[in-house]
Design a protein around this motif. Structure first.
Motif, PDB file in Angstrom:
ATOM      1  N   ASN A  19      11.498  -9.891  -0.395  1.00 60.51           N
ATOM      2  CA  ASN A  19      10.911 -11.229  -0.401  1.00 60.51           C
ATOM      3  C   ASN A  19       9.516 -11.222   0.221  1.00 60.51           C
ATOM      4  OD1 ASN A  19      11.987 -10.847   2.236  1.00 60.51           O
ATOM      5  ND2 ASN A  19      12.192 -13.039   2.516  1.00 60.51           N
ATOM      6  N   ARG A  44      11.072 -20.531  -3.625  1.00 59.65           N
ATOM      7  CA  ARG A  44      11.368 -21.799  -2.942  1.00 59.65           C
ATOM      8  C   ARG A  44      10.038 -22.406  -2.508  1.00 59.65           C
ATOM      9  NH1 ARG A  44      16.638 -21.910  -0.733  1.00 59.65           N
ATOM     10  NH2 ARG A  44      16.091 -24.087  -0.370  1.00 59.65           N
ATOM     11  N   THR A  81      12.057 -24.336   8.292  1.00 58.40           N
ATOM     12  CA  THR A  81      12.726 -24.084   7.017  1.00 58.40           C
ATOM     13  C   THR A  81      12.153 -22.841   6.351  1.00 58.40           C
ATOM     14  OG1 THR A  81      13.225 -26.426   6.704  1.00 58.40           O
ATOM     15  CG2 THR A  81      13.246 -25.041   4.730  1.00 58.40           C
ATOM     16  N   ARG A  84      13.335 -19.756   8.209  1.00 58.11           N
ATOM     17  CA  ARG A  84      14.754 -19.494   7.924  1.00 58.11           C
ATOM     18  C   ARG A  84      14.931 -18.900   6.532  1.00 58.11           C
ATOM     19  NH1 ARG A  84      18.113 -22.276   5.054  1.00 58.11           N
ATOM     20  NH2 ARG A  84      16.932 -24.220   5.147  1.00 58.11           N
ATOM     21  N   LEU A  85      14.270 -19.487   5.544  1.00 59.93           N
ATOM     22  CA  LEU A  85      14.398 -18.991   4.168  1.00 59.93           C
ATOM     23  C   LEU A  85      13.911 -17.550   4.056  1.00 59.93           C
ATOM     24  CD1 LEU A  85      13.253 -22.149   2.183  1.00 59.93           C
ATOM     25  CD2 LEU A  85      15.570 -21.196   2.292  1.00 59.93           C
ATOM     26  N   LYS A  87      13.827 -15.352   6.474  1.00 60.46           N
ATOM     27  CA  LYS A  87      14.808 -14.528   7.193  1.00 60.46           C
ATOM     28  C   LYS A  87      16.041 -14.281   6.324  1.00 60.46           C
ATOM     29  CE  LYS A  87      17.388 -14.261  11.492  1.00 60.46           C
ATOM     30  NZ  LYS A  87      17.760 -14.897  12.753  1.00 60.46           N
ATOM     31  N   GLU A  88      16.396 -15.276   5.504  1.00 55.53           N
ATOM     32  CA  GLU A  88      17.565 -15.160   4.620  1.00 55.53           C
ATOM     33  C   GLU A  88      17.260 -14.376   3.337  1.00 55.53           C
ATOM     34  OE1 GLU A  88      18.725 -19.233   4.017  1.00 55.53           O
ATOM     35  OE2 GLU A  88      19.606 -19.407   6.031  1.00 55.53           O
ATOM     36  N   GLY A  89      16.033 -13.894   3.194  1.00 52.06           N
ATOM     37  CA  GLY A  89      15.681 -13.084   2.043  1.00 52.06           C
ATOM     38  C   GLY A  89      15.075 -13.837   0.871  1.00 52.06           C
ATOM     39  N   GLU A  90      14.757 -15.102   1.070  1.00 52.92           N
ATOM     40  CA  GLU A  90      14.149 -15.897  -0.003  1.00 52.92           C
ATOM     41  C   GLU A  90      12.639 -15.661  -0.042  1.00 52.92           C
ATOM     42  OE1 GLU A  90      15.725 -17.928  -2.107  1.00 52.92           O
ATOM     43  OE2 GLU A  90      17.679 -18.205  -1.162  1.00 52.92           O
ATOM     44  N   THR A 121       6.773 -13.829  10.609  1.00 58.89           N
ATOM     45  CA  THR A 121       7.895 -13.181   9.913  1.00 58.89           C
ATOM     46  C   THR A 121       7.606 -11.741   9.485  1.00 58.89           C
ATOM     47  OG1 THR A 121       7.125 -14.018   7.777  1.00 58.89           O
ATOM     48  CG2 THR A 121       8.730 -15.386   8.993  1.00 58.89           C
TER      49      THR A 121
END
Length: 172
Positions: A19, A44, A81, A84-85, A87-90, A121
């Protein structure tokens, strides 16, 4: 998109594995559709909070995976947001101008948020430049640049550096 416009995409080989943050200029409401249909990654997008004020558009943008940002203030919720996205791989998409450019300038001045998110990040920014007219049969160019590791750029110059790279891609 390709049914209505003569879409020409260059630089797809610059899309990295994993990502990243996609950032570039904003000419039209069509930009999101152009990016979503041209880049083989689920993106996103940060979208202006006003699009979430109406239950119909809010539902549409939520289903499309967008999330709201207050363009007039430092929006801690949008930043959280995005963090977080990532970090979640988005992959997230951002228009650092903060609004569509309806002027004759190549770009509007970029806001700093995207470079700060990248620094926080350790994600690369993949710059893009959109040029052309969204008119039936007209050419629309999407030029995708090489990923930028913001940790290699002096902190005070990161936003300006990104803006210059995007301008180069628009004028290519």
């Amino acid at each position: 998109m390709k049914l209505f416009f003569d879409v020409r995409v260059t630089g797809l080989e610059n899309i990295p594995e994993g990502n990243y943050i996609l950032a570039g200029n904003h000419k039209s409401m069509w930009d999101i559709i152009l990016l979503a249909t041209s880049i083989p990654t689920n993106i996103r997008f940060m979208a202006k909070k006003e699009l979430f004020n109406n239950s119909i558009t809010e539902s549409f943008f939520n289903k499309a995976g967008a999330f709201p940002v207050d363009r007039d203030n430092i929006d801690i919720n949008a930043i959280k947001t995005a963090l977080r996205l990532l970090k979640e791989g988005e992959t997230i998409g951002v228009f650092p101008e903060g609004t569509r450019n309806k002027t004759k300038a190549i770009t509007l001045p970029f806001k700093e948020g995207v470079t700060r998110i990248a620094a926080k990040t350790n994600k690369v920014i993949v710059p893009f430049g959109i040029d052309g007219d969204y008119k039936l049969g007209k050419i629309v160019n999407l030029n995708i640049g090489e990923p930028i590791d913001m940790s290699t750029i002096d902190k005070e110059n990161q936003t300006q550096y990104l803006e210059e790279k995007v301008k180069e891609l628009i004028l290519r």
